[in-house]
Design a protein around this motif. Structure first.
Motif, PDB file in Angstrom:
ATOM      1  N   THR A 160      -1.974  -3.343  -9.453  1.00 54.27           N
ATOM      2  CA  THR A 160      -3.021  -3.127  -8.445  1.00 54.27           C
ATOM      3  C   THR A 160      -3.287  -4.386  -7.635  1.00 54.27           C
ATOM      4  N   ILE A 195      -8.004  -6.152   2.314  1.00 59.91           N
ATOM      5  CA  ILE A 195      -7.643  -4.864   1.727  1.00 59.91           C
ATOM      6  C   ILE A 195      -7.454  -5.098   0.238  1.00 59.91           C
ATOM      7  N   LYS A 196      -8.210  -4.341  -0.562  1.00 64.50           N
ATOM      8  CA  LYS A 196      -8.131  -4.471  -2.028  1.00 64.50           C
ATOM      9  C   LYS A 196      -7.743  -3.119  -2.596  1.00 64.50           C
ATOM     10  N   ILE A 197      -6.739  -3.111  -3.459  1.00 64.97           N
ATOM     11  CA  ILE A 197      -6.304  -1.867  -4.097  1.00 64.97           C
ATOM     12  C   ILE A 197      -7.099  -1.691  -5.380  1.00 64.97           C
ATOM     13  N   GLU A 199     -14.273   2.420   1.407  1.00 64.52           N
ATOM     14  CA  GLU A 199     -13.451   2.761   0.251  1.00 64.52           C
ATOM     15  C   GLU A 199     -13.014   4.218   0.324  1.00 64.52           C
ATOM     16  N   ILE A 225       0.847  -1.187   0.000  1.00 66.94           N
ATOM     17  CA  ILE A 225       0.000   0.000   0.000  1.00 66.94           C
ATOM     18  C   ILE A 225       0.885   1.241   0.000  1.00 66.94           C
ATOM     19  N   ILE A 240      -8.222   2.482  -1.999  1.00 66.84           N
ATOM     20  CA  ILE A 240      -8.338   1.111  -1.529  1.00 66.84           C
ATOM     21  C   ILE A 240      -9.725   0.851  -0.973  1.00 66.84           C
ATOM     22  N   ASP A 293      -3.053   5.795  -2.948  1.00 66.74           N
ATOM     23  CA  ASP A 293      -3.828   4.682  -3.503  1.00 66.74           C
ATOM     24  C   ASP A 293      -5.279   4.774  -3.063  1.00 66.74           C
TER      25      ASP A 293
END
Length: 121
Positions: free
Chosen positions: A120, A86-88, A46, A22, A28, A26
């Motif tokens: 990503t 956690i998603k980018i 988000e 991270i 996220i 970004d």
């Protein structure tokens, strides 16, 4: 020195291994585990990472989003059991370590350029 090694070994067992890389800037999506009554569910949050602090088990990120025309910031402890995922979503191209200047901006002025040289996922 011996006590520091013991503390480090205990903390190491609680560190998450599956966290993505991270960066500040970004966008996220953080899955936060919420308890309602006796049930647990994951609520996504988000926003843009505007700050990173500390390291190791104490590492935190500050995520900012605008909800109903009000800026909302939350500080997440990365290695907390309350963080399920956690998603980018996209990478931001920024020149600073802290993006506190976004607090004073409104609307389209809060947009960040996208960065394509970092993956990503």
């Amino acid at each position: 020195m011996h006590a520091q090694e013991i503390i480090r070994s205990i903390e190491e067992s609680y560190l998450k291994k599956d966290l993505p890389q991270i960066y500040v800037g970004d966008t996220i999506k953080v899955g936060v585990v919420i308890q309602e009554g006796g049930k647990e569910r994951t609520q996504p949050y988000e926003g843009v990472v505007i700050a990173k602090r500390n390291g190791g088990i104490n590492e935190t990120i500050t995520v900012r989003r605008v909800f109903q025309n009000v800026g909302v910031e939350r500080v997440f402890l990365l290695h907390s059991p309350r963080i399920s995922s956690i998603k980018i979503i996209r990478r931001g191209d920024v020149r600073r370590a802290k993006l506190y200047y976004l607090r004073d901006r409104v609307g389209k002025a809060t947009r960040l350029k996208q960065r394509f040289d970092r993956p990503t996922t």
